[in-house]
Design a protein around this motif. Structure first.
Motif, short mmCIF file in Angstrom:
data_model
loop_
_atom_site.label_atom_id
_atom_site.label_comp_id
_atom_site.label_asym_id
_atom_site.label_seq_id
_atom_site.Cartn_x
_atom_site.Cartn_y
_atom_site.Cartn_z
N ILE A 107 0.86 -1.20 0.00
CA ILE A 107 0.00 0.00 0.00
C ILE A 107 0.88 1.24 0.00
CG2 ILE A 107 -1.64 1.33 1.39
CD1 ILE A 107 -2.87 -1.40 2.22
N GLN A 108 1.94 1.12 0.83
CA GLN A 108 2.89 2.23 0.89
C GLN A 108 3.51 2.46 -0.49
OE1 GLN A 108 2.83 3.90 3.61
NE2 GLN A 108 4.18 5.43 2.67
N ALA A 109 3.89 1.32 -1.09
CA ALA A 109 4.51 1.40 -2.42
C ALA A 109 3.56 2.04 -3.41
CB ALA A 109 4.89 0.00 -2.90
N GLU A 110 2.27 1.59 -3.30
CA GLU A 110 1.26 2.15 -4.21
C GLU A 110 1.10 3.65 -3.98
OE1 GLU A 110 -2.00 2.86 -6.75
OE2 GLU A 110 -0.39 1.38 -6.75
N LYS A 111 1.10 3.99 -2.66
CA LYS A 111 0.97 5.41 -2.33
C LYS A 111 2.14 6.19 -2.92
CE LYS A 111 -1.74 5.58 1.91
NZ LYS A 111 -1.62 5.67 3.36
N MET A 112 3.31 5.58 -2.73
CA MET A 112 4.53 6.25 -3.23
C MET A 112 4.45 6.37 -4.75
SD MET A 112 6.07 6.97 -0.58
CE MET A 112 7.58 7.66 -1.24
N ALA A 113 3.98 5.27 -5.35
CA ALA A 113 3.90 5.27 -6.81
C ALA A 113 2.95 6.35 -7.29
CB ALA A 113 3.42 3.90 -7.30
N SER A 114 1.77 6.38 -6.63
CA SER A 114 0.82 7.39 -7.10
C SER A 114 1.31 8.78 -6.76
CB SER A 114 -0.58 7.12 -6.53
OG SER A 114 -0.55 7.26 -5.13
N LEU A 115 2.04 8.86 -5.62
CA LEU A 115 2.61 10.16 -5.27
C LEU A 115 3.66 10.57 -6.30
CD1 LEU A 115 2.32 12.18 -2.90
CD2 LEU A 115 4.43 11.19 -1.96
N GLY A 116 4.40 9.52 -6.71
CA GLY A 116 5.43 9.75 -7.73
C GLY A 116 4.80 10.29 -9.01
N GLU A 117 3.70 9.61 -9.39
CA GLU A 117 3.01 10.05 -10.60
C GLU A 117 2.49 11.47 -10.42
OE1 GLU A 117 0.13 6.98 -10.82
OE2 GLU A 117 1.57 5.52 -11.55
N LEU A 118 1.95 11.66 -9.20
CA LEU A 118 1.39 12.97 -8.89
C LEU A 118 2.47 14.05 -8.94
CD1 LEU A 118 -1.43 13.97 -7.95
CD2 LEU A 118 -0.48 13.96 -5.64
N THR A 119 3.60 13.69 -8.30
CA THR A 119 4.71 14.66 -8.22
C THR A 119 5.18 15.06 -9.63
OG1 THR A 119 5.36 13.40 -6.31
CG2 THR A 119 6.86 15.13 -6.99
N ALA A 120 5.26 14.02 -10.47
CA ALA A 120 5.68 14.30 -11.85
C ALA A 120 4.74 15.30 -12.51
CB ALA A 120 5.72 13.00 -12.64
N GLY A 121 3.42 15.03 -12.27
CA GLY A 121 2.40 15.92 -12.83
C GLY A 121 2.52 17.31 -12.24
N ILE A 122 2.69 17.30 -10.89
CA ILE A 122 2.77 18.60 -10.20
C ILE A 122 3.99 19.39 -10.67
CG2 ILE A 122 3.21 19.63 -7.93
CD1 ILE A 122 1.42 17.30 -6.82
N ALA A 123 5.10 18.66 -10.74
CA ALA A 123 6.35 19.31 -11.17
C ALA A 123 6.14 19.98 -12.53
CB ALA A 123 7.45 18.27 -11.25
N HIS A 124 5.48 19.20 -13.38
CA HIS A 124 5.24 19.75 -14.72
C HIS A 124 4.36 20.99 -14.66
CE1 HIS A 124 2.90 20.23 -18.44
NE2 HIS A 124 4.12 20.03 -19.01
N THR A 183 -1.49 -7.11 -14.26
CA THR A 183 -0.92 -7.78 -15.43
C THR A 183 0.32 -7.03 -15.90
OG1 THR A 183 -2.38 -6.50 -16.84
CG2 THR A 183 -3.11 -8.73 -16.26
N LYS A 184 0.65 -6.04 -15.10
CA LYS A 184 1.79 -5.20 -15.51
C LYS A 184 3.11 -5.80 -15.03
CE LYS A 184 -1.32 -1.41 -15.59
NZ LYS A 184 -1.96 -0.35 -14.86
N PRO A 185 4.21 -5.50 -15.75
CA PRO A 185 5.50 -6.05 -15.34
C PRO A 185 5.89 -5.58 -13.93
CG PRO A 185 5.68 -4.87 -17.43
CD PRO A 185 4.31 -4.62 -16.91
N THR A 186 6.68 -6.43 -13.26
CA THR A 186 7.09 -6.09 -11.90
C THR A 186 7.73 -4.71 -11.85
OG1 THR A 186 8.20 -8.21 -12.25
CG2 THR A 186 7.76 -7.56 -9.96
N GLY A 187 7.38 -4.03 -10.78
CA GLY A 187 7.93 -2.68 -10.62
C GLY A 187 7.05 -1.63 -11.24
N GLN A 188 6.19 -2.07 -12.17
CA GLN A 188 5.34 -1.06 -12.83
C GLN A 188 3.93 -1.02 -12.25
OE1 GLN A 188 5.33 -0.83 -17.06
NE2 GLN A 188 7.51 -1.30 -17.18
N GLY A 189 3.47 -2.16 -11.81
CA GLY A 189 2.10 -2.17 -11.25
C GLY A 189 2.07 -2.86 -9.90
N THR A 190 1.28 -2.28 -9.00
CA THR A 190 1.16 -2.92 -7.68
C THR A 190 -0.11 -3.76 -7.59
OG1 THR A 190 -0.01 -1.01 -6.82
CG2 THR A 190 2.37 -1.05 -6.52
N GLY A 191 -1.02 -3.53 -8.51
CA GLY A 191 -2.30 -4.25 -8.44
C GLY A 191 -3.21 -3.72 -7.35
#
Ligand code: ADP
Length: 665
Positions: free
Chosen positions: A414-431, A622-630
């Protein structure tokens, strides 16, 4: 000890039963023409009963003959009946040894219910068998009376009564009550006797039989009690009832003689006593005869006729003498009967007790065995249960450990997912921030240059040009303010997102929220992958009312769904389809039943039907490891559900998918 009349009376009762039977002569005639042994046996049996009225010796002879046939033919039921009669006849001639032999034999056979069969071949009914046993026990009691053993006598009378009650036969029960009344009269307990006699009378009245005997009995009881009027009344009733029953009359006359002797009505006493003596003489009842002679002698004596008194006293003495000799002989013979025979009845009893004891022992043994088996089974069960419990305990421990591991993994994920979505968010925010910052930087630089230019123009005195430049600078500053504010909003949004989960519900415009996150998602993906390119469309319902939601949470849902949609498109575009234009569409709508609907569609590859049910499960990817947490869809599902809404999917392979978020207004 008083005289027992039961044996005597019973003798009368039995004779009474013969009243309707064929005569000795007719039976003898029949016997000569008998076809087979069974017929002969029956005829001898009937002959024995018929002789019992006139000649005891012939009776005994015939009955013994019948018994021989019965034994030969193995007709057990007949053996019982014949033995019973032999007991009765032998007892009435005081042949104690043969009485005991006959009765012992009869009882022994009758006790074994399975062996007893009637002469006709039919089975002796259980009731008849028990009644017959009752009668034989009575006779045995009578035998002990003659032998002078009152304890045994009472014992067998009680046994007979027990059987009688079992037989449910009123006649037999009445009989046993009367016998016990007789016994208590004999041992001079008239009150006890009265109770039994009254029972007998009650039954006699009910079944309209045996009244003569019962009346005679009551007459004797009241005589013993000294209630002479009552006694006489019952005796007279007995006489009337038993008018034609000669057998009864001897006893009744003797009692009447005693009664009238007591009241000093000596003439009547003499008449009665002589009548009794004649009857007893004819019936060879020596004891009773002797007794009546003694009474006659006493009456003559009271009458003042010593000669006559002496004559009867002598007769009585002679009879007594012969009786004593005979009694002695009989008793001696009785004593001499083989041990086995004499105690057969007692043995039978003993055997019964032993059998009972054996049964008890076996039952106890069986009980213990069952108990042991049960105990063993319980013990085994217990052991098996213990083992099972140990295994279960082990398994439980394993499961618990696994659960703990799973929970920690889950929270990590869950943490990883949060981090991942935060990462995605941060990228968006940064942009997003980069963009206004670029504007701010550019406009400040340009403005800086413009100020330098304006300074120059002012030095040159070109006021108009300077004013122009000042306007440009003002416009730039306005743009800087605008973009600064934009950056400020983005930062605020980012802060809001970081507080997600703890957020409060606020009235939110879903159109604006969707737009914001669509952009965030798009730019986030673009920031990660420069080659990524997709079209996106919005189809917002302008009349959509604000809805009470936690914007960060619904934002996260939108972000997940939009990201998935873009990724799906990216997947498909990688397969280099020429005319493929990846497109993500967000549509909002107020449904007919007043709910808010957000539909996120893509024209990606679609979801295969076999995994459609699984995509909302946590960790399914169904995503490759590291890319999706499910976890994206499962978290989204939970968030929408927590808002009282629904998250559903429609998908067609090769055409794309649409996720529907429905929220209550
Ligand atoms: P993740 O994205 O980390 O795999 P999700 O829970 O968001 O986890 O998604 C689970 C799975 O659902 C994805 O791996 C993918 O197979 C499928 N899926 C989700 N959205 C789409 C979509 N728009 N098109 C096709 N498949 C999708």
């Amino acid at each position: 000890m008083n005289k027992l009349y039961s044996a005597l009376i019973f003798l009368c009762v039995s004779s009474l039963a013969l009243a309707q039977r064929p005569t000795v002569d007719s039976l003898n005639n029949l016997l000569s023409g008998a076809q087979n042994d069974t017929a002969r046996m029956n005829l001898y049996y009937n002959l024995g009963q018929a002789y019992a009225r006139v000649n005891m010796d012939s009776s005994i002879l015939s009955l013994n003959q019948a018994l021989e046939y019965a034994q030969e033919l193995q007709l057990k039921g007949s053996e019982v009946s014949i033995s019973d009669w032999l007991g009765y006849v032998n007892l009435s001639v005081k042949d104690y040894p043969n009485t005991l032999t006959a009765l012992t034999k009869g009882i022994e056979i009758a006790e074994d219910s399975s062996a007893v069969k009637y002469t006709s071949g039919g089975v002796l009914s259980e009731r008849e068998r028990i009644s017959r046993l009752a009668v034989m026990y009575h006779r045995l009691g009578n035998l002990y009376y003659y032998i002078g053993n009152t304890n045994e006598q009472r014992k067998y009378y009680l046994k007979a009564r027990e059987m009688a009650i079992q037989s449910l036969d009123s006649g037999t029960i009445r009989f046993s009550e009367a016998m016990l009344a007789d016994y208590y009269l004999q041992v001079e307990k008239p009150d006890s006797a009265l109770i039994y006699a009254q029972n007998a009378l009650y039954i006699s009245n009910k079944i309209d039989s045996g009244e003569t005997w019962t009346f005679a009995l009551l007459g004797r009881i009241y005589l013993q009690k000294g209630e002479l009027l009552k006694s006489r009344s019952y005796l007279q009733k007995a006489l009337v009832e038993g008018e034609f029953e000669v057998g009864y009359q001897g006893g009744i006359f003797l009692t009447l003689a005693e009664l009238t002797y007591t009241t000093l009505d000596l003439d009547s006493a003499l008449t009665y006593a002589k009548k009794a003596a004649t009857i007893f003489k004819n019936r060879r009842l020596q004891n009773e005869r002797e007794e009546s002679y003694t009474l006659i002698s006493k009456i003559y004596d009271k009458m003042g006729m010593p000669d006559s008194a002496l004559v009867y006293l002598r007769r009585s003495a002679v009879l007594k003498d012969s009786l004593i000799t005979e009694e002695k002989k009989n008793l001696m013979a009785f004593q001499n009967i083989g041990f086995g025979q004499k105690y057969k009845v007692q043995e039978l009893e003993k055997e019964k007790i032993e059998t009972k004891a054996e049964i008890r022992t076996y039952s106890l043994g069986a009980g213990i065995a069952v108990f042991l088996i049960v105990a063993l089974l319980l013990f085994r069960n217990n052991q098996v249960r213990r083992k099972a419990n140990a295994v279960l305990g082990e398994q439980k421990k394993n499961v618990e450990e696994t659960l703990v591991e799973l929970k920690s993994t889950q929270s990590q994920l869950i943490q990883a997912e949060k981090m991942a979505s935060l990462g995605e968010l941060t990228a968006g925010i940064a942009h997003e921030i980069q963009n206004p910052l670029n504007f701010v930087n550019n406009f400040s630089e340009v403005s800086n240059e413009l100020i330098d230019e304006m300074k120059d123009e002012m030095s040159n005195g070109d006021v108009d040009e300077a004013k122009e430049l000042a306007n440009d600078i003002k416009q730039n500053l306005e743009k800087i303010t605008h973009h600064g504010k934009r950056a400020d909003a983005i930062v605020k949004g980012m802060l809001a997102h970081s507080r997600s989960g703890k957020g409060e519900k606020v009235l939110t415009n879903l159109n604006a929220l969707a737009e914001e996150y669509l952009k965030l998602a798009y730019h986030g993906l673009r920031a990660k992958d420069k080659s990524f390119n997709a079209d996106f469309k919005t189809d917002f319902d302008p009349d959509l009312p604000k809805v009470n939601v936690v914007p960060q949470d619904i934002g996260r849902v939108l972000l997940n769904l939009i990201n998935n949609a873009f990724q799906a498109c990216a997947d498909r575009s990688q397969r280099a389809e020429h005319e493929y234009k990846p497109t993500v569409t967000i549509k909002t709508e107020l449904t007919a039943n007043g709910q808010q609907l957000i539909a996120i569609s893509d024209n990606g590859p679609g979801i295969p039907p076999d995994i459609k049910d699984k995509i909302f499960q946590p960790f399914f990817t169904t995503k490759p490891t590291g890319q999706g947490t499910g976890l994206g869809l499962s978290l989204s599902y939970d968030i929408v559900k927590a808002h009282g809404g629904k998250l559903e999917v429609e998908s067609e392979l090769g055409k794309g998918s649409t996720f529907f978020i429905t929220l209550p207004t």
